[in-house]
Design an enzyme around this catalytic site. Structure first.
Site, PDB file in Angstrom:
ATOM      1  N   THR A 123       0.881  -1.120  -0.065  1.00  0.00           N
ATOM      2  CA  THR A 123       0.010   0.131  -0.101  1.00  0.00           C
ATOM      3  C   THR A 123       0.880   1.320  -0.139  1.00  0.00           C
ATOM      4  O   THR A 123       2.052   1.238   0.522  1.00  0.00           O
ATOM      5  CB  THR A 123      -0.754  -0.199   1.287  1.00  0.00           C
ATOM      6  N   ARG A 128     -13.666  -7.689  -0.891  1.00  0.00           N
ATOM      7  CA  ARG A 128     -12.997  -7.528   0.264  1.00  0.00           C
ATOM      8  C   ARG A 128     -12.458  -5.960   0.575  1.00  0.00           C
ATOM      9  O   ARG A 128     -11.516  -5.457  -0.369  1.00  0.00           O
ATOM     10  CB  ARG A 128     -11.903  -8.556   0.298  1.00  0.00           C
ATOM     11  N   GLY A 167     -10.021  -3.666   2.835  1.00  0.00           N
ATOM     12  CA  GLY A 167      -8.978  -3.540   3.927  1.00  0.00           C
ATOM     13  C   GLY A 167      -9.043  -2.645   4.632  1.00  0.00           C
ATOM     14  O   GLY A 167     -10.255  -1.803   4.911  1.00  0.00           O
ATOM     15  N   ASP A 168      -8.004  -2.181   5.543  1.00  0.00           N
ATOM     16  CA  ASP A 168      -8.047  -0.896   6.323  1.00  0.00           C
ATOM     17  C   ASP A 168      -8.090   0.546   5.557  1.00  0.00           C
ATOM     18  O   ASP A 168      -8.331   1.397   5.990  1.00  0.00           O
ATOM     19  CB  ASP A 168      -6.822  -0.971   7.227  1.00  0.00           C
ATOM     20  N   GLY A 190       0.011  -2.292   5.603  1.00  0.00           N
ATOM     21  CA  GLY A 190       0.404  -3.536   6.255  1.00  0.00           C
ATOM     22  C   GLY A 190      -1.021  -4.440   6.164  1.00  0.00           C
ATOM     23  O   GLY A 190      -1.822  -4.279   5.478  1.00  0.00           O
ATOM     24  N   HIS A 191      -0.977  -5.513   7.512  1.00  0.00           N
ATOM     25  CA  HIS A 191      -2.082  -6.067   7.547  1.00  0.00           C
ATOM     26  C   HIS A 191      -3.653  -5.646   7.847  1.00  0.00           C
ATOM     27  O   HIS A 191      -3.610  -5.139   9.231  1.00  0.00           O
ATOM     28  CB  HIS A 191      -1.890  -7.686   8.282  1.00  0.00           C
ATOM     29  N   GLY A 192      -4.237  -5.501   6.950  1.00  0.00           N
ATOM     30  CA  GLY A 192      -5.521  -4.426   6.929  1.00  0.00           C
ATOM     31  C   GLY A 192      -6.443  -5.050   8.152  1.00  0.00           C
ATOM     32  O   GLY A 192      -6.806  -4.141   8.734  1.00  0.00           O
TER      33      GLY A 192
HETATM   34  N1  GLY Z   1      -3.322  -2.369   4.414  1.00  0.00           N
HETATM   35  C1  GLY Z   1      -3.837  -2.661   3.145  1.00  0.00           C
HETATM   36  C2  GLY Z   1      -4.922  -3.767   3.162  1.00  0.00           C
HETATM   37  O1  GLY Z   1      -4.786  -4.858   3.856  1.00  0.00           O
HETATM   38  O2  GLY Z   1      -5.421  -4.004   2.019  1.00  0.00           O
END
Ligand code: GLY
Length: 305
Positions: A174, A202, A204-205, A225-227
């Site tokens: 991202t 889907r 994400g954040d 990162g891990h959304g």
């Molecule tokens: N941080 C981006 C996503 O998880 O989509």
């Protein structure tokens, strides 16, 4: 610090950008650095010409959306059905107005689309899926979805990765930018193609106000990162709250990423405050970043400090 700005009662502008937190291999280091430096210089130029923080973060992110090095705009990961769905968020700290776009499939620069939504009077702050596609068509920002697919990503998708963890930190990243302008106004922008092979729809954040980004009168933040982990902690808003409570942006970035790690998440965050102080931290092995401080110094890298 520019003394002329101080004499005129103007703030010294500053900006920091990221190009994703993941285990960037050595052979991709140069292109990541070129990409984030190009973005930060573009944004800073706008700031020194008295442009707004909002304009600066939008333009910085456009640079990275146009650069297939990053997981944003053209060259993003393909979803489970083999096409691109993009998310973006832009927020104005002065008004708390935001524009958020989710799962748009026909727009090359979702951050521009998000800005158009932000600027629209009496409009929603977030549009997703078909609504976002229709808005892109309406404002003349739509493209052929095929235009977003590059051979590298087509090949990745055709090879498939069934059985692999699609949220692994080996995924490319991202992008985001936060800035403060000469009027002391703050803004945040974030854009992503999400995770490879993601489920249709889907989010994400990144497009979520308070998770992927946030801006107030005090500070602005953008996450990568891990959304799903950043969503659980509302990480960008948490960062702003920490700065408002008296933490420096650097301390706030560290606290947020430690909290993300404590729930088994990973990623990075960039933060700026009204005093033009910058902060960033990441828990992945690398994160591409570049900043230009209030003194006009350019800093960039991909390794932890
Ligand atoms: N941080 C981006 C996503 O998880 O989509």
């Amino acid at each position: 610090m520019n003394p002329k700005n101080a004499l005129q009662g103007l703030n010294n502008p500053a900006i920091i950008v990221h190009g994703g937190a993941w285990s960037i291999p050595d052979d991709l280091k140069a292109e990541h650095l070129v990409g984030v430096i190009n973005a930060v210089k573009t944004g800073y130029q706008i700031l020194v010409e008295h442009g707004s923080a909002l304009e600066a973060v939008e333009r910085a992110v456009v640079c990275m959306e146009e650069d297939p090095t990053f997981d944003a705009g053209i060259g993003s990961f393909l979803n489970e059905e083999g096409y691109v769905e993009l998310d973006a968020l832009i927020m104005d700290g002065n008004t708390l107005n935001a524009g958020a776009i989710g799962a748009v499939s026909n727009c090359r620069n979702p951050i521009i689309l998000a800005r158009r939504l932000l600027e629209k009077i009496n409009s929603p702050m977030m549009l997703v899926g078909r609504g976002a596609d229709k808005f892109a068509e309406k404002v003349g920002l739509s493209c052929d979805p095929k235009e977003l697919i590059i051979p590298r990503e087509q090949e990745r998708w055709e090879k498939g990765n069934v059985g692999k963890d699609i949220f692994s930190p080996n995924a490319k990243g991202t992008v985001g930018a936060v800035a403060v302008d000469m009027n002391g106004h703050l803004a945040s922008a974030t854009s992503t193609g999400g995770s490879p092979f993601k489920m249709i729809g889907r989010l994400g954040d990144s497009p979520l106000i308070g998770s992927g980004g946030y801006a107030s009168e005090v500070a602005a933040a953008s996450s990568t990162g891990h959304g799903e982990s950043f969503m659980k902690l509302n990480a960008a808003k948490l960062a702003i709250d920490l700065v408002e409570q008296g933490h420096t942006p650097q301390m706030a970035a560290k606290i947020v990423i430690e909290k993300i790690a404590s729930i088994n998440g990973y990623g990075g965050i960039i933060i700026i405050d009204k005093q033009s102080r910058l902060g960033f931290h990441f828990s992945t092995t690398r994160m591409a970043y570049a900043s230009i401080s209030k003194e006009g110094h350019l800093d960039s890298g991909i390794d932890p400090k």
